[in-house]
Write a protein that holds these residues in place. Structure first.
Motif, PDB file in Angstrom:
ATOM      1  N   SER A 314      40.351  37.122  41.471  1.00 35.77           N
ATOM      2  CA  SER A 314      39.297  36.118  41.541  1.00 35.77           C
ATOM      3  C   SER A 314      39.734  34.977  42.456  1.00 35.77           C
ATOM      4  CB  SER A 314      38.987  35.576  40.145  1.00 35.77           C
ATOM      5  OG  SER A 314      38.095  34.481  40.196  1.00 35.77           O
ATOM      6  N   ARG A 404      37.067  42.392  37.944  1.00 33.82           N
ATOM      7  CA  ARG A 404      35.753  43.027  37.809  1.00 33.82           C
ATOM      8  C   ARG A 404      35.715  43.959  36.604  1.00 33.82           C
ATOM      9  NH1 ARG A 404      33.452  47.778  39.703  1.00 33.82           N
ATOM     10  NH2 ARG A 404      31.184  47.716  39.518  1.00 33.82           N
ATOM     11  N   ALA A 425      30.006  41.329  43.404  1.00 26.22           N
ATOM     12  CA  ALA A 425      31.443  41.526  43.622  1.00 26.22           C
ATOM     13  C   ALA A 425      31.734  42.973  43.995  1.00 26.22           C
ATOM     14  CB  ALA A 425      32.219  41.126  42.370  1.00 26.22           C
ATOM     15  N   ARG A 434      34.621  39.198  47.911  1.00 26.20           N
ATOM     16  CA  ARG A 434      34.720  39.778  46.565  1.00 26.20           C
ATOM     17  C   ARG A 434      35.331  38.779  45.591  1.00 26.20           C
ATOM     18  NH1 ARG A 434      35.489  44.847  43.890  1.00 26.20           N
ATOM     19  NH2 ARG A 434      37.235  44.836  42.423  1.00 26.20           N
ATOM     20  N   ILE A 438      33.536  37.298  42.278  1.00 28.09           N
ATOM     21  CA  ILE A 438      34.141  37.460  40.952  1.00 28.09           C
ATOM     22  C   ILE A 438      34.258  36.116  40.253  1.00 28.09           C
ATOM     23  CG2 ILE A 438      36.342  37.954  39.820  1.00 28.09           C
ATOM     24  CD1 ILE A 438      36.628  40.364  41.662  1.00 28.09           C
TER      25      ILE A 438
END
Length: 488
Positions: A314, A404, A425, A434, A438
């Motif tokens: 993240s 994820r 994501a 991504r 996230i």
């Protein structure tokens, strides 16, 4: 080749006598493993999820392109080496000289066919939703395959190391090792080392100590067997059966707890009635006394208030629920007022069905949560793990280190905004995009209060000192070919 009955009886007698003759288990005879749960059944993961003992058996006889070692790190499986190219969009694997259980060589054509079956549209492989970035799987030469991605996935190898991605043939059923199944009777599976063309014959040790007996049984029987020194390893222990160890005569040195990463908490599975309101969901989450729940079961079990265990991939640290930022007394007072105000408008106490698995550990958790809900004027009701419920316990170890996975499994269901951000994501074209998606999804999920985190998954094993290579790890995964020093 099946073990002859006479040889089987002699080995069994020798093992029993050797284990009963001394306090410290001598390193003689096959390694006896008690796998907690039902007897394993060999099958292809494309038809659905496997049980814990299924996963243990399949991992033993059908390795994937890569696999996990004793520390939960990636090591070669059928692939002897690999390279990542095109900024993470291409994985090229060179296969080693492996053989199927019937002696046929493993070819790139075989591997490509099995992987395509695992990821086919009608496959029910539980890892398939996390492998949607795979664009193609092709045979480059009889010893080389390429997996091309539509989007970069640096965590791909951890997924391919899972037993669900083992290269398993259905006819005849089996794989390329590291073991071969030589006895498949009732609760007992006898495993012997598979022929390995890469192994130096001068260093091979084909004595009985290299063999493994996998016995599927209930936790209570597994603990008693270990305490009587008739087994070397109890595998698959969870919070459900941990209380049984309190009355067992097992030395502390033999009790091992993994630092498992994953989800343990309550998924809001019915967003009607009390749980239709985000404020009510947050209030229930704030009121649950996590520290008491975990400490009541095991002193070493730490509580958590967040879905993600760490930042992982993240762009931001794990999101905290808003109520976590207020002092405990203020938090509880506000949460109690929210629930009692809602309850005052109802004609009868609201029933909250809580789906829990069966076992003393779940009963201990129920004993902590039920009084709290009753004190709020609610009517808690315990139901089975698959029954319709407002709250369903989730206890799952993460297969790989992507945020994820946590968000997908916590969002079942969740608000449309959070679900959309989680999907964004998945579709992100770059790792940076991504990571940002996230982080946004994590914040949205925390705000929605669709999941009530309690702790990390609790995984324990009983390990004899002869198993010198056994190690705790965050995967809570312990391959049967990585138990004794001379099996490496």
């Amino acid at each position: 080749m099946p073990i002859a009955p006479a040889r089987y009886a002699v080995v069994a007698l020798a093992l029993t006598l050797s284990l009963a003759s001394c306090g410290r288990r001598a390193d003689v005879g096959p390694v006896v493993v008690s796998g907690i749960g039902e007897a394993p059944t060999l099958g292809d993961s494309s038809v659905g999820a496997r049980s814990p003992n299924d996963r243990l058996l399949v991992d033993s006889i059908a390795q994937g392109l890569v696999r996990f070692d004793a520390a939960g790190q990636i090591e070669p499986g059928v692939a002897q080496r690999w390279i990542v190219m095109d900024d993470g969009m291409s994985y090229i694997f060179r296969l080693r000289a492996a053989r199927w259980q019937d002696g046929r060589p493993v070819t790139a054509e075989d591997v490509v066919a099995i992987l395509k079956r695992q990821l086919a549209r009608n496959s029910r492989n539980p890892l398939k939703p996390f492998l949607t970035a795979i664009d193609s799987i092709v045979e480059m030469t009889p010893e080389v395959i390429e997996i091309r991605l539509a989007r970069p996935r640096p965590d791909l190898l951890n997924l391919f190391a899972q037993p669900e991605m083992a290269l398993f043939r259905t006819r005849p059923p089996g794989g390329s090792g590291p073991f071969r199944l030589t006895r498949n009777d009732g609760r007992i599976r006898v495993l012997e080392p598979a022929a390995d063309p890469d192994r130096d014959p001068d260093q091979a040790d084909d004595g009985p100590e290299r063999n493994v007996w996998l016995v599927a049984e209930k936790a209570s029987r597994a603990i008693l067997r270990f305490a009587a020194r008739k087994s070397d390893l109890v595998s698959g222990g969870t919070f459900l059966d941990w209380p049984l160890l309190r009355i067992a005569e097992v030395a502390p040195v033999n009790i091992k707890v993994d630092p498992a990463a994953g989800l343990f908490g309550f998924r809001v599975t019915n967003r009607s009635g009390l749980f239709a309101s985000k404020a009510n969901r947050a209030a229930i989450a704030a009121l649950i006394d996590r520290d008491t729940i975990t400490a009541n079961l095991a002193a070493e079990w730490g509580a958590t208030m967040q879905v993600l265990p760490a930042q992982l991939d993240s762009a931001a640290p794990p999101a905290q629920p808003l109520w976590a930022l207020t002092p405990v007394d203020q938090r509880r007072a506000a949460a109690i007022k929210t629930i009692t105000d809602w309850q005052a408008q109802q004609s009868a106490p609201a029933t909250i069905r809580i789906a829990l698995p069966y076992g003393p550990g779940a009963t201990a958790i129920w004993g902590q949560i039920a009084p709290m809900l009753i004190g709020l004027g609610l009517a808690p009701q315990r139901v089975g793990p698959a029954a319709p419920a407002e709250l369903t316990l989730v206890d799952a170890v993460a297969p790989y280190d992507s945020a994820r996975w946590y968000l997908v499994n916590a969002c079942q269901p969740c608000a449309e905004d959070a679900a959309a951000k989680i999907n964004a994501a998945r579709l992100a074209d770059t790792l940076a995009a991504r990571a940002q998606a996230i982080a946004a999804a994590d914040v949205a999920l925390a705000d929605d209060s669709a999941f009530i985190p309690i702790a990390r998954p609790f995984r324990w094993s009983l390990v004899a000192t002869r198993l010198r290579d056994w190690q705790t790890n965050q995967r809570a995964w312990h391959p049967l070919n990585r138990l004794r020093r001379d099996t490496n």
